[in-house]
Design an enzyme around this catalytic site. Structure first.
Site, short mmCIF file in Angstrom:
data_model
loop_
_atom_site.label_atom_id
_atom_site.label_comp_id
_atom_site.label_asym_id
_atom_site.label_seq_id
_atom_site.Cartn_x
_atom_site.Cartn_y
_atom_site.Cartn_z
N LYS A 145 66.56 24.50 39.41
CA LYS A 145 67.04 25.73 38.78
C LYS A 145 68.37 26.07 39.45
O LYS A 145 68.41 26.54 40.58
CB LYS A 145 66.06 26.89 38.99
CG LYS A 145 66.42 28.05 38.07
CD LYS A 145 66.42 29.41 38.77
CE LYS A 145 67.65 29.88 39.42
NZ LYS A 145 68.77 30.31 38.60
N GLY A 180 70.87 29.70 49.55
CA GLY A 180 71.37 30.93 48.96
C GLY A 180 71.30 32.06 49.97
O GLY A 180 71.37 31.84 51.18
N VAL A 209 66.97 36.57 49.06
CA VAL A 209 66.21 35.73 48.13
C VAL A 209 65.41 34.67 48.90
O VAL A 209 64.24 34.42 48.61
CB VAL A 209 67.15 35.09 47.08
CG1 VAL A 209 66.39 34.11 46.22
CG2 VAL A 209 67.79 36.17 46.22
N GLY A 210 66.05 34.08 49.89
CA GLY A 210 65.38 33.02 50.66
C GLY A 210 64.05 33.50 51.25
O GLY A 210 63.04 32.79 51.20
N GLU A 257 68.05 27.35 53.40
CA GLU A 257 69.36 27.37 54.06
C GLU A 257 70.10 28.60 53.55
O GLU A 257 70.28 28.75 52.35
CB GLU A 257 70.16 26.09 53.76
CG GLU A 257 69.59 24.85 54.44
CD GLU A 257 69.49 24.96 55.96
OE1 GLU A 257 70.26 25.74 56.57
OE2 GLU A 257 68.64 24.28 56.53
P1 NAD Z 1 71.48 33.90 45.77
O1 NAD Z 1 70.45 33.96 46.83
O2 NAD Z 1 71.80 35.13 45.02
O3 NAD Z 1 71.07 32.81 44.68
C1 NAD Z 1 70.71 31.49 45.03
C2 NAD Z 1 69.78 30.94 43.97
O4 NAD Z 1 68.56 31.68 43.99
C3 NAD Z 1 70.32 31.07 42.54
O5 NAD Z 1 69.93 29.92 41.80
C4 NAD Z 1 69.60 32.29 42.02
O6 NAD Z 1 69.48 32.32 40.61
C5 NAD Z 1 68.24 32.15 42.68
N1 NAD Z 1 67.48 33.39 42.76
C6 NAD Z 1 67.93 34.67 42.69
N2 NAD Z 1 66.90 35.55 42.80
C7 NAD Z 1 65.79 34.80 42.96
C8 NAD Z 1 64.41 35.12 43.16
N3 NAD Z 1 63.98 36.38 43.22
N4 NAD Z 1 63.54 34.10 43.32
C9 NAD Z 1 63.96 32.82 43.29
N5 NAD Z 1 65.25 32.45 43.10
C10 NAD Z 1 66.15 33.43 42.94
O7 NAD Z 1 72.78 33.26 46.47
P2 NAD Z 1 74.23 32.99 45.85
O8 NAD Z 1 74.90 34.32 45.66
O9 NAD Z 1 74.12 32.07 44.67
O10 NAD Z 1 74.93 32.17 47.02
C11 NAD Z 1 75.53 32.77 48.13
C12 NAD Z 1 74.66 32.70 49.36
O11 NAD Z 1 74.28 31.34 49.61
C13 NAD Z 1 75.36 33.15 50.62
O12 NAD Z 1 74.50 33.96 51.38
C14 NAD Z 1 75.62 31.85 51.36
O13 NAD Z 1 75.76 31.98 52.76
C15 NAD Z 1 74.45 31.04 50.99
N6 NAD Z 1 74.70 29.61 51.18
C16 NAD Z 1 74.11 28.97 52.24
C17 NAD Z 1 74.35 27.61 52.47
C18 NAD Z 1 73.68 26.88 53.60
O14 NAD Z 1 73.60 25.66 53.54
N7 NAD Z 1 73.22 27.56 54.63
C19 NAD Z 1 75.20 26.90 51.61
C20 NAD Z 1 75.78 27.60 50.55
C21 NAD Z 1 75.51 28.95 50.34
#
Ligand code: NAD
Length: 488
Positions: A181, A234, A238-239, A256
């Site tokens: 997803k 992400g 959410v994580g 991550e």
């Molecule tokens: P996000 O957490 O908003 O979204 C990430 C994914 O989770 C998307 O596919 C989103 O649709 C999904 N999602 C959203 N709500 C959800 C829920 N309730 N249940 C399950 N899935 C859900 O993050 P973003 O805005 O897309 O990305 C930015 C973040 O990602 C930043 O915090 C960044 O630091 C982090 N990031 C971390 C790494 C790493 O390797 N540590 C790499 C890249 C980005």
């Protein structure tokens, strides 16, 4: 059916080897953050029913997929790599249009995706266990690896090719099947990657993609009883939800998440190198890398010289549509991200930090129709300020002055994150202190905080990760279970 309905500019889900529309009959638009009124494509607004079909096809396909030898599975990854390589310009252009990073960066990322596929193809022929001496002289004891089964992959928009591939390639090579997803912002880019897997002839059900909202499809994957492992990149908010959902039903999970990455500039540093790396690490990709440099911690003796050199370079940054030549920094990936960046800038000002450069939305000429923020630099920032503690995920650098390396390290560690960190120094004692004392999964010396090599483990400490590692050979730890075998 192909991945794409050209007339309606609509991309489909990929389930059980077929491109199909969601049972909802609804789509959503993916738009260009550099030109708000440009629709890059429409993607499916999927339902739990669509997800169930994808998981069920992945579960069934895994029974045969796991029986193939590693080199046969590797051949599929090699074919996918060649197809992606032949489509590099098209995929990179889609990425730039969907999330804003410049075309050269998007192309570099796509080629990295190709290299990751080739690296993991080779994993199919590497050893997976150890022979362990038994206390029984007539027995053979060894370890082997079993795949988890179905792996759910949830990815962000900031590396829309590299992250899906660095999760899917190891999942597949070790005998798992996948349901991905992607982030909605980059659903079209993901459809193009999945199309490369499909064109490589991956058996039906081994790779599935279901697009849609995080709270329905993402959460649905995390809670699905037939999904054996969940890998997520992400935000922390959410994580944590995903980790809790997986834990509640005993599934394996890997998270991550964010960073608040420091660079330390020692008084003996090569200042020009440190300036280049701070700008590249902090502002490239509009600061939207999890490993982006966010806090710049400088020894007082070189503070003023470093600051002047940094500001001179920041002022030269060209901001605009990443498809245009000569543009160094693109827009924020969406409106929400732009608003977040601007609100952190306001918080910084209210807390008493001094704004040295930038701080505004850009809205003229080239930038008028997009979500552009100026590259921004603050000074007089103390560690308790929100802008020194929270991940901004935008083009904002905060400068902090220290007297000693000990003070620099203590400040560098004084956040809840621990993803990556850099130091610029020519002094071996400083280097060793940094290696030993810095609480981060990736520590880099005389190099920017944002560099990651695909053959090395990657992941964070503290709140940045669930403490597992991705990429390189470390990936085997998440995507397999160890089986200890005793033969008498
Ligand atoms: P996000 O957490 O908003 O979204 C990430 C994914 O989770 C998307 O596919 C989103 O649709 C999904 N999602 C959203 N709500 C959800 C829920 N309730 N249940 C399950 N899935 C859900 O993050 P973003 O805005 O897309 O990305 C930015 C973040 O990602 C930043 O915090 C960044 O630091 C982090 N990031 C971390 C790494 C790493 O390797 N540590 C790499 C890249 C980005």
């Amino acid at each position: 059916m192909s991945s794409f309905d050209r007339i309606n500019n609509t991309y489909f889900n990929y389930i059980n080897g077929e491109w199909i529309a969601s049972e909802s009959n609804k789509t959503e638009a993916s738009t260009n953050p550099a030109k708000m009124d440009e629709v890059v494509g429409y993607f499916q607004k999927s339902t739990q029913g669509d997800l169930n079909k994808a998981v069920s096809s992945a579960k069934q396909a895994q029974q045969q997929w796991k029986k193939l030898t590693g080199n046969v599975r590797g051949d599929f990854l090699l074919k996918t790599a060649s197809i992606l390589e032949s489509r590099v310009d098209e995929v990179a252009e889609t990425m730039t249009k969907e999330m804003g990073k410049t075309f050269p960066e998007a192309k570099g990322e796509t080629l990295r995706g190709v290299a990751i596929l080739r690296y993991y193809a080779g994993e199919g022929l590497r050893s997976v266990g150890d022979v362990i001496p038994s206390t029984d002289s007539e027995a053979l004891m060894f370890t082997t690896r079993a795949p988890l089964g179905v792996v759910g992959v949830i990815t962000p928009w900031n590396f829309p090719v590299a992250i899906p591939i660095w999760k899917m390639a190891p999942a597949l090579i070790y005998g798992n099947t996948v349901v991905i997803k992607p982030a909605s912002e980059t659903a079209v880019t993901c459809a193009k990657i999945i199309d490369c897997f499909a064109s490589a002839g991956m058996p039906a059900g081994t790779v599935n993609m279901v697009t849609g909202s995080g709270s329905v499809i993402g959460q649905g994957l995390a809670e699905h009883p037939d999904v054996n492992g969940i890998t997520f990149t992400g935000s922390n908010t959410v994580g944590k939800k995903i980790g809790q959902a997986a834990l509640a039903r005993g599934a394996k999970y890997q998270l991550e998440m964010g960073g608040k990455n420091p660079v330390i500039v020692a008084e003996d540093a090569d200042l020009d190198l440190a300036v280049e790396a701070t700008i590249s690490g902090g502002l490239r990709s509009t600061g939207q890398k999890c490993t982006a440099t966010s806090r710049v911690i400088i020894q007082s003796k070189v503070y003023e010289v470093f600051k002047e050199k940094l500001l001179a370079k920041v002022k030269e940054i060209t901001v605009g549509d990443g498809m245009q030549e000569g543009i160094w920094m693109g827009p924020c990936a969406n409106k929400n991200q732009l608003d977040t960046v601007l609100s952190y800038i306001e918080k910084g000002k209210l807390e008493g930090a001094a704004l040295l450069y930038g701080g505004n939305r850009l809205q003229d000429g080239n930038t008028g129709s997009g979500y552009f923020a100026e590259p921004t630099v603050f000074e007089n920032v103390n560690t308790n300020m929100v802008i020194a503690q929270e991940e901004i995920f935008g083009p904002v650098l905060v400068l902090m002055k220290v007297e000693s390396i000990e003070e620099a390290l203590s400040l560098a560690n004084d956040v809840e994150y621990g993803l990556s960190a850099s130091i610029f120094t020519t002094n071996i004692s400083n280097m060793l202190s940094f290696i030993n004392e810095m609480d981060a999964g990736l520590v880099r010396i005389n190099a920017e905080s944002a560099g990651v090599e695909l053959q090395a483990p990657f992941g964070g400490m503290k709140q940045s990760s669930s403490h597992s590692r991705e990429q390189g050979r470390a990936a085997i730890e998440f995507y397999t279970s160890i089986k200890t075998v005793f033969v008498k």
